[in-house]
Design a protein around this motif. Structure first.
Motif, PDB file in Angstrom:
ATOM      1  N   GLU A  18       0.841  -1.280  -0.026  1.00  0.00           N
ATOM      2  CA  GLU A  18      -0.021   0.224  -0.144  1.00  0.00           C
ATOM      3  C   GLU A  18       1.015   1.241  -0.037  1.00  0.00           C
ATOM      4  N   ASP A  19       0.794   2.007  -1.057  1.00  0.00           N
ATOM      5  CA  ASP A  19       2.031   2.952  -1.233  1.00  0.00           C
ATOM      6  C   ASP A  19       1.150   4.615  -0.886  1.00  0.00           C
ATOM      7  N   ASN A  20       1.998   4.980   0.044  1.00  0.00           N
ATOM      8  CA  ASN A  20       1.403   6.461   0.692  1.00  0.00           C
ATOM      9  C   ASN A  20       1.149   7.567  -0.430  1.00  0.00           C
ATOM     10  N   PHE A  21       2.086   7.206  -1.413  1.00  0.00           N
ATOM     11  CA  PHE A  21       2.042   8.360  -2.601  1.00  0.00           C
ATOM     12  C   PHE A  21       1.227   8.044  -3.908  1.00  0.00           C
ATOM     13  N   ALA A  22       0.966   6.838  -3.916  1.00  0.00           N
ATOM     14  CA  ALA A  22       0.389   6.519  -5.089  1.00  0.00           C
ATOM     15  C   ALA A  22      -1.120   6.732  -5.213  1.00  0.00           C
ATOM     16  N   THR A  23      -1.736   7.005  -6.471  1.00  0.00           N
ATOM     17  CA  THR A  23      -3.289   7.405  -6.604  1.00  0.00           C
ATOM     18  C   THR A  23      -3.677   6.338  -7.575  1.00  0.00           C
ATOM     19  N   PRO A  40       0.117  13.681   4.266  1.00  0.00           N
ATOM     20  CA  PRO A  40       0.372  13.062   5.556  1.00  0.00           C
ATOM     21  C   PRO A  40       1.736  12.014   5.374  1.00  0.00           C
ATOM     22  N   ASN A  41       2.394  12.029   6.504  1.00  0.00           N
ATOM     23  CA  ASN A  41       3.491  11.143   6.408  1.00  0.00           C
ATOM     24  C   ASN A  41       4.656  11.209   5.482  1.00  0.00           C
ATOM     25  N   ALA A  42       4.638  12.322   4.904  1.00  0.00           N
ATOM     26  CA  ALA A  42       5.730  12.972   3.940  1.00  0.00           C
ATOM     27  C   ALA A  42       7.084  12.926   4.584  1.00  0.00           C
ATOM     28  N   THR A  57      11.968  15.984   6.407  1.00  0.00           N
ATOM     29  CA  THR A  57      11.010  16.659   7.272  1.00  0.00           C
ATOM     30  C   THR A  57      11.305  17.381   8.528  1.00  0.00           C
ATOM     31  N   ASN A  58      12.120  16.578   9.281  1.00  0.00           N
ATOM     32  CA  ASN A  58      12.201  17.173  10.782  1.00  0.00           C
ATOM     33  C   ASN A  58      13.094  18.412  10.758  1.00  0.00           C
ATOM     34  N   THR A  59      13.727  18.867   9.437  1.00  0.00           N
ATOM     35  CA  THR A  59      14.367  20.087   9.512  1.00  0.00           C
ATOM     36  C   THR A  59      13.754  21.228   8.530  1.00  0.00           C
ATOM     37  N   THR A  60      12.254  20.908   8.475  1.00  0.00           N
ATOM     38  CA  THR A  60      11.606  21.877   7.691  1.00  0.00           C
ATOM     39  C   THR A  60      11.638  23.367   8.190  1.00  0.00           C
ATOM     40  N   LEU A  86       6.024  28.845   0.812  1.00  0.00           N
ATOM     41  CA  LEU A  86       5.174  27.347   0.597  1.00  0.00           C
ATOM     42  C   LEU A  86       5.761  26.310   0.969  1.00  0.00           C
ATOM     43  N   VAL A  87       5.151  25.674   1.653  1.00  0.00           N
ATOM     44  CA  VAL A  87       5.651  24.206   2.411  1.00  0.00           C
ATOM     45  C   VAL A  87       5.077  23.018   1.899  1.00  0.00           C
ATOM     46  N   VAL A  88       5.179  22.139   1.211  1.00  0.00           N
ATOM     47  CA  VAL A  88       4.304  20.887   1.126  1.00  0.00           C
ATOM     48  C   VAL A  88       4.794  19.582   1.844  1.00  0.00           C
ATOM     49  N   GLY A  89       4.095  19.087   2.809  1.00  0.00           N
ATOM     50  CA  GLY A  89       4.669  18.253   3.665  1.00  0.00           C
ATOM     51  C   GLY A  89       3.725  17.766   4.635  1.00  0.00           C
ATOM     52  N   ASP A  90       4.235  17.195   5.652  1.00  0.00           N
ATOM     53  CA  ASP A  90       3.512  16.660   6.949  1.00  0.00           C
ATOM     54  C   ASP A  90       3.185  17.425   7.837  1.00  0.00           C
TER      55      ASP A  90
END
Length: 948
Positions: free
Chosen positions: A269-274, A742-744, A816-819, A911-915
């Protein structure tokens, strides 16, 4: 295309005897002349002279890839590739990139399963400098590998893995396939980038051991190609490389082919696949074997084009996918035959698997024709020439052949091996390796769509990295003097480069056809090919906002046949010429690009006429194209980079501007379009009065103009009005916008605002001003975020502009944890840059930009881009001289004034795209004028709608 190590030239067997005789004559002249010899320490040296441009390329390929690693110690070859760019005993920290760029050159490296290569391309006066640099890291590096430098590159490589694997749809596919195709301990069982746990646990001692074993001259090939004198080059190579001591002997690896006892089936199950994706892989033999060549042909015949059995069944008959893909990956130790199908949304992979076997049955029934073999071979000649159009391409090919075939001249045998493939060979390898044979299969499906996986699949053991708080690892290096390896001369002295080559702009010619088409051309006779483009102004600008996406669909439908040719017939005609023709849409144009052999330029242009003036408007293909486009739009919604680009444009250009609408359209807008919408766009907006033709290659003006007569006589002009949309930078505050993925594993950062158009007299000066901030690897933001902090794989800043004002944008993908810290660093560095730069940095900028012009005119692709820029912005033929004058004349005061005029971090959109769950809250405390959560369309959402 074919997965052949060298895109080698082969003869076509079509047409009349005389034409074949001409081709045979041209073939006899084809060669990559070289001289090979070996130094006393075992270093293989290959020299190839090419004086067509005043540049040289140095490539060093080592006989080490991830195939030399061990279980539990994976990723070392790739990690070490990074380490070799840091410093050496006689070259300071981060100076490799800076010195090469300061000389007007470029450099990089690459690692794959079977090898590692490093390369530089510089103006010829810097040849001795790159030998000094490259030899220093071959023989004088390991004493500089410190704990802190090593820790930094561990972080960079981990970020590369997150960016390329963890944060991408289907990113874990190859890991699952290789783990289950190859047994434990096989050199292909792990990924080149390595296991995250192995990267994190590696030590400096591990690196030293790996270097000592595999990075000696006796395990390397050096290729020098370009404008040099042979005796001088040999003397330099002996001076710089000859004294490096041999290291451990490296035993050649022998093929390790595998077999599967049974089919293995996995799902994830892929978090990023649609959309669901199916992969099937069969074991095949290693490279350069007779069967490997035939398997390349099999993959092409099975999957590529409208004649392919897989296309007929999966696309046309069953509507399970928009594209079929198969390829044979023949490597040093073993091979793999891949089929990869990304299904249409919500299609069941059980049905996809069944359809693949139906297509196999159709293939068996229809068989392989001589014409199938012929059309595949036809394109290889053009591809061969494209592959050697640059000195770097020549370097790569000579190095690859020497390392893997033991002979830089293996090209002739490679060509012969390709020419020998017959239709009987293709059927034979199908029966031997594919039909009724076990395979490894993966079903990757969107989260929560388990019903779409293929039957009898087992959950794959994919390890997902957990997002944690950032903990800075403190490493204390002992301040010990670096031990120097003895040398016959003082290696601390950088070689003098002498005078750089003077700017030499190729001669251009221009003309205008009676119907209004402006023509720009450059004759370049190095290789017998022609590259051309027809640019029709308008593109996305001419889209109706109520019917967005028409221009984009136009460029697909017009390649689907003509009034007199079915889509299949048109495709085959192009392939039999060994040509490629592509159409695409930009914000401001529709472009038709072509690449063909000089001898086939006339026939290729006849096809261009037919495509442009006799569209087929095929309803069946239109329906398929709509489905394909809608699926791509849906998939892009899970791609953080695509989401960032779309939202960024909307925030900056505003809802009233067409640029805030995606070129592809939206799912709803494309669904509503009819073929009549496309016909209306074509009738209104395709006109020679707004079109420009560019041609580069082994063709003179008279010949080019003669082949444009058809377009001149048949294409009548009409008036086309291109809409103008007001654009202004009316931002007055620093706004932080956050899109939740989510979860990026990484956050995509875009920072900027509307700046200025390419046509503004200050646009190029602004580009020059930006160079040291983030216009190159040595830009301030990259040196901090990547080299100092290890937060990213790369960070850049730049201006984009055309006839319409573009943007200033600072961008990166960070752990992610340095955003939050990364956004703050960007903000601080942009502000600090307005204080001015040093004289040294200004000199670096000038050198890098001026001296790099020696590389600017090397290939036909480079020259075509130059012509397109000239025509788009009405620039004189010597506009590059004007750019050099701008660079040379820039002062520190002018630089500072430009920075203060065009950089204002207090008014930019961030702009930030992330978790959002782990990263959004911190921005409320970071001093922004406003902080907003927005959705993937750029619309504000309430906190209650997001799980934080």
């Amino acid at each position: 295309m074919l997965a052949i190590p060298l895109m080698a030239m082969v003869l076509m067997s079509t047409s009349c005897h005389n034409e074949n005789a001409q081709k045979a004559e041209e073939t006899a002249k084809l060669s990559l002349d070289f001289e090979k010899y070996e130094l006393a320490n075992g270093l293989d040296v290959v020299l190839h002279q090419d004086k067509s441009d005043p540049i040289v390329s140095l490539a060093i390929q080592y006989g080490v890839g991830s195939n030399r690693e061990k279980t539990g110690r994976t990723g070392f070859a790739h990690l070490f590739e990074h380490m070799l760019f840091q410093e050496s005993e006689n070259v300071g920290q981060d100076q490799f990139f800076k010195k090469i760029q300061d000389a007007g050159g470029t450099l990089n490296g690459g690692t794959w399963k079977d090898g590692t290569i490093y390369y530089e391309i510089v103006p010829k006066n810097a040849m001795e400098m790159i030998m000094w640099l490259e030899s220093d890291r071959m023989g004088y590096l390991i004493n500089t590998v410190t704990e802190s430098a090593f820790n930094n590159q561990q972080e960079v490589v981990q970020n590369e893995k997150r960016q390329r694997v963890d944060n991408n749809p289907y990113g874990h596919t190859n890991w699952v396939l290789d783990k289950n195709l190859y047994p434990e301990g096989h050199p292909y069982n792990w990924q080149v980038i390595g296991e995250l746990v192995d990267l994190q646990s590696a030590t400096v001692e591990d690196v030293r051991e790996f270097y000592d074993k595999f990075y000696g001259p006796n395990n390397a090939t050096l290729v020098l190609a370009g404008d040099f004198e042979t005796d001088e080059a040999k003397a330099m190579i002996e001076k710089y490389f000859g004294e490096i001591k041999r290291r451990q002997e490296v035993e050649p690896l022998k093929p390790q082919n595998i077999t599967l006892a049974e089919t293995k089936r996995f799902f994830h199950e892929d978090n990023f696949a649609t959309a669901p994706q199916l992969n099937m892989v069969w074991p095949t033999p290693e490279q350069y074997t007779e069967d490997a060549y035939a398997l390349d042909f099999l993959a092409e015949i099975l999957s590529s084009g409208k004649k392919a059995a897989m296309y007929k069944v999966l696309v046309k008959e069953k509507d399970l996918t928009s594209q079929t893909n198969a390829y044979n990956n023949a490597q040093q130790l073993a091979g793999e035959f891949h089929i990869r199908i990304t299904a249409n949304n919500d299609k069941n992979l059980k049905d996809v698997e069944a359809a693949i076997f139906e297509s196999f049955a159709l293939f068996e029934k229809e068989g392989v024709t001589d014409r199938d073999i012929e059309r595949i071979k036809a394109g290889l000649e053009t591809q061969f020439y494209n592959g050697i159009s640059s000195v770097l391409g020549k370097s790569f090919q000579l190095a690859q052949y020497n390392v893997f075939a033991g002979d830089p001249g293996f090209i002739e045998q490679d060509i012969e091996n390709i020419k020998k493939v017959t239709k009987e060979d293709v059927i034979r390898v199908y029966n031997k390796y594919i039909k009724d044979k076990p395979y490894v299969m993966t079903s990757f499906v969107p989260k929560g769509k388990m019903e779409l996986i293929a039957d009898n699949s087992t959950k794959a053991a994919v390890v997902e990295e957990e997002i944690k708080e950032n903990v800075t690892k403190t490493v204390e290096d002992k301040q010990e003097e670096i031990a120097k390896t003895p040398s016959n001369f003082d290696r601390t002295v950088e070689p003098d480069q002498g005078e750089a080559p003077q700017l030499s702009i190729p001669d251009t010619w221009t003309a205008k056809l009676a119907n209004g088409i402006e023509v720009y051309g450059i004759e370049q006779n190095e290789i017998p090919t022609v590259n051309f483009s027809l640019v029709i102004e308008g593109g996305h600008l001419l889209d109706d906002k109520a019917k967005n996406g028409v221009a984009n669909l136009m460029t697909d439908i017009m390649m689907e046949g003509t009034a007199n040719k079915t889509p299949e017939m048109l495709e085959e005609e192009i392939e039999l010429l060994g040509a490629s023709i592509n159409m695409y849409t930009t914000n401001e144009s529709i472009v038709i690009r072509g690449n063909t052999l000089t001898r086939n330029f006339d026939k290729t242009m006849k096809l261009i006429e037919e495509i442009l003036l006799e569209p087929r408007w095929d309803e069946e293909e239109f329906a398929r194209i709509k489905t394909k486009t809608i699926n791509e739009i849906k998939r892009s919604e899970a791609n953080p980079n695509a989401v960032a680009g779309r939202v960024y444009n909307k925030l900056l250009y505003g809802e009233d501007h067409i640029f805030s609408y995606p070129i592809s359209g939206t799912e709803a807008s494309v669904e509503a379009l009819t073929i009549n919408d496309l016909k209306e766009y074509y009738t209104k907006n395709f006109s020679p009065s707004i079109s420009t033709f560019h041609v580069v290659g082994k063709i003179d003006k008279d010949n080019a103009m003669q082949n444009l007569k058809g377009l001149e006589e048949r294409w009548a002009a009409k008036e086309v009005t291109i809409p103008e949309y007001p654009v202004a930078n009316n931002r007055d505050k620093a706004s932080l916008y956050f899109v939740d993925i989510p979860n990026a594993k990484q956050s995509v950062i875009n920072i900027g605002y509307i700046a200025l158009p390419r046509t503004d007299k200050e646009f190029y000066p602004a580009e020059v001003m930006n160079y040291k901030l983030g216009g190159s690897f040595s830009g301030n933001v990259n040196l901090i975020l990547r080299e100092e902090k290890g937060y990213t794989y790369g960070a850049r800043t730049g201006f984009s502009g055309s006839k319409i004002p573009g943007t200033f944008t600072a961008s990166s993908s960070v752990r992610t944890n340095t955003t939050g810290e990364s956004v703050q660093i960007f903000k601080e560095q942009i502000a600090k840059y307005k204080d001015g730069i040093s004289e040294e940095d200004l000199l670096f900028t000038k050198n890098a930009l001026i001296k790099s012009n020696a590389r600017r005119f090397e290939t036909q692709f480079n020259l075509l881009g130059m012509l397109q820029e000239m025509s788009s912005y009405d620039l004189p033929a010597n506009y590059i001289e004007g750019e050099e004058s701008v660079i040379k004349g820039m002062t520190l005061e002018q630089h500072k004034a430009l920075a203060n005029k065009y950089l204002d971090e207090s008014k930019m959109a961030y702009l930030v795209v992330g978790d959002a769950a782990t990263q959004f809250a911190q921005f409320k405390k970071m001093g922004f004028d406003e902080v907003k959560l927005v959705d993937k369309d750029g619309n504000e959402v309430k906190l209650k709608d997001v799980k934080l």
